[in-house]
Design an enzyme around this catalytic site. Structure first.
Site, short mmCIF file in Angstrom:
data_model
loop_
_atom_site.label_atom_id
_atom_site.label_comp_id
_atom_site.label_asym_id
_atom_site.label_seq_id
_atom_site.Cartn_x
_atom_site.Cartn_y
_atom_site.Cartn_z
N ILE A 84 -7.48 7.50 -0.51
CA ILE A 84 -7.38 6.04 -0.60
C ILE A 84 -8.17 5.50 0.59
O ILE A 84 -8.04 6.01 1.71
CB ILE A 84 -5.89 5.58 -0.56
CG1 ILE A 84 -5.76 4.07 -0.65
CG2 ILE A 84 -5.16 6.08 0.66
CD1 ILE A 84 -4.29 3.58 -0.79
N SER A 85 -9.01 4.49 0.34
CA SER A 85 -9.85 3.96 1.41
C SER A 85 -9.00 3.29 2.48
O SER A 85 -7.90 2.80 2.20
CB SER A 85 -10.84 2.93 0.86
OG SER A 85 -11.56 3.47 -0.22
N LYS A 86 -9.55 3.25 3.71
CA LYS A 86 -8.88 2.54 4.80
C LYS A 86 -8.71 1.07 4.44
O LYS A 86 -9.62 0.49 3.84
CB LYS A 86 -9.81 2.50 6.03
CG LYS A 86 -9.90 3.69 6.87
CD LYS A 86 -10.91 3.32 7.94
CE LYS A 86 -11.05 4.36 8.98
NZ LYS A 86 -11.82 3.87 10.14
N ARG B 150 0.83 -1.23 0.00
CA ARG B 150 0.00 0.00 0.00
C ARG B 150 0.85 1.26 0.00
O ARG B 150 0.42 2.29 -0.50
CB ARG B 150 -0.94 -0.04 1.22
CG ARG B 150 -2.04 1.04 1.22
CD ARG B 150 -3.04 0.76 2.34
NE ARG B 150 -4.17 1.68 2.37
CZ ARG B 150 -4.27 2.69 3.21
NH1 ARG B 150 -3.33 2.93 4.10
NH2 ARG B 150 -5.35 3.47 3.19
#
Ligand code: SAH
Length: 259
Positions: A105-107, A79
């Site tokens: 950016i999503s968790k 990530r």
């Protein structure tokens, strides 16, 4: 949507992304039921990022993530390569991070949850999957380990280009990045075994329902009232669509048009 924005289905093998370093092992492979260490380039092996990523995965498992292929896919994708260098130290915390143009950016826990809902009860790898909201390309990379083909659409050219750049490193020939308004879906790739949206609209788009194959599943945040979004799962059965509403979530809004 013009032809150059959202090209038709790839003929034969897709050309994206370019292979920059021929001969290297891909960082992400098709998922199998057994979790195994990620394949990383030699320079990244045993780095603090690997340790942080495995700690992230253990936390996700402690929070309830059980799907072995989703666990493996989350463990495989680095990530930190999807966020600005100055934010890389936060890449394995369970937090959303800015990726530019007002988007995030999503968790990791949200990505894992959505993909677990998408894969629940399905035979893996899924067939073709449509992702609406490419953002920086992180979730598309995770999806590439769970589906045979990933069509990922983004409406912001700046992020579409950024995702292309980010994903080049991973050399994932089954990820197809498209610039376009994902609320119309992507008819050329339909029908889909799965559709996952990373932006929340007021309702599930009709195009997504139409483009879902029988037996396919759709996961999307939906605005349930003025202040709240919930995760909604729709399964297309031979008898019709079956929908379930899950927990409250907070995603960026689904917008229309291409900028
Ligand atoms: N999955 C992404 C999350 C990106 S945030 C990641 O891993 O980074 C959601 C994205 O949805 C934003 O980039 C936003 O621009 C995009 N988006 C919003 N409405 C859209 C639409 N109608 N079509 C395509 N993308 C859209």
């Amino acid at each position: 949507m013009s032809a150059d924005r959202a090209p038709g289905p790839p003929k034969g093998r897709p050309s994206f992304p370019a292979r920059l370093t021929p001969g290297r092992e891909p960082a992400v492979r098709a998922a199998s039921a057994v979790a195994r260490p990620p394949v990383s380039p030699p320079s990244a092996r045993h780095s603090s990022n690997d340790a942080a990523r495995w700690a992230m995965v253990r936390r996700l498992q402690a929070q309830g993530l059980t799907h072995p292929s989703v666990v493996q896919a989350m463990a495989a994708v680095e990530r930190h390569r999807f966020v600005d260098a100055g934010l890389a130290y936060q890449a394995y915390e369970d937090t959303s991070l800015p990726i530019g143009l007002g988007q995030t950016i999503s968790k990791p826990s949200v990505v894992a949850r959505m993909l677990e809902l998408l894969c629940a009860g399905q035979t893996l790898p899924l067939g073709r999957v449509l992702e609406v909201g490419t953002g920086c390309g992180y979730q598309a990379a995770v999806l590439s380990a769970l589906a045979s083909e990933v069509y990922s659409m983004e409406r912001l050219r700046g992020l579409h280009d950024k995702a292309r750049q980010n994903l080049r490193f991973f050399r994932l020939p089954n990820v197809h990045l498209l610039l376009g308004d994902g609320s119309q879906g992507y008819a050329q790739g339909a029908p889909y075994a799965g559709i996952v949206a990373a932006a929340g609209g007021e309702a599930i788009a009709q195009a997504w329902l139409d483009q879902l194959q029988v037996g396919g599943r759709l996961v999307a945040p939906v605005q349930t009232d003025n202040t709240q979004q919930h995760l909604v799962v729709v399964e297309r059965t031979p008898q019709g669509y079956v929908s379930q509403t899950h927990e409250a979530v907070l995603f960026v809004p689904l917008k229309s048009g291409v900028v």
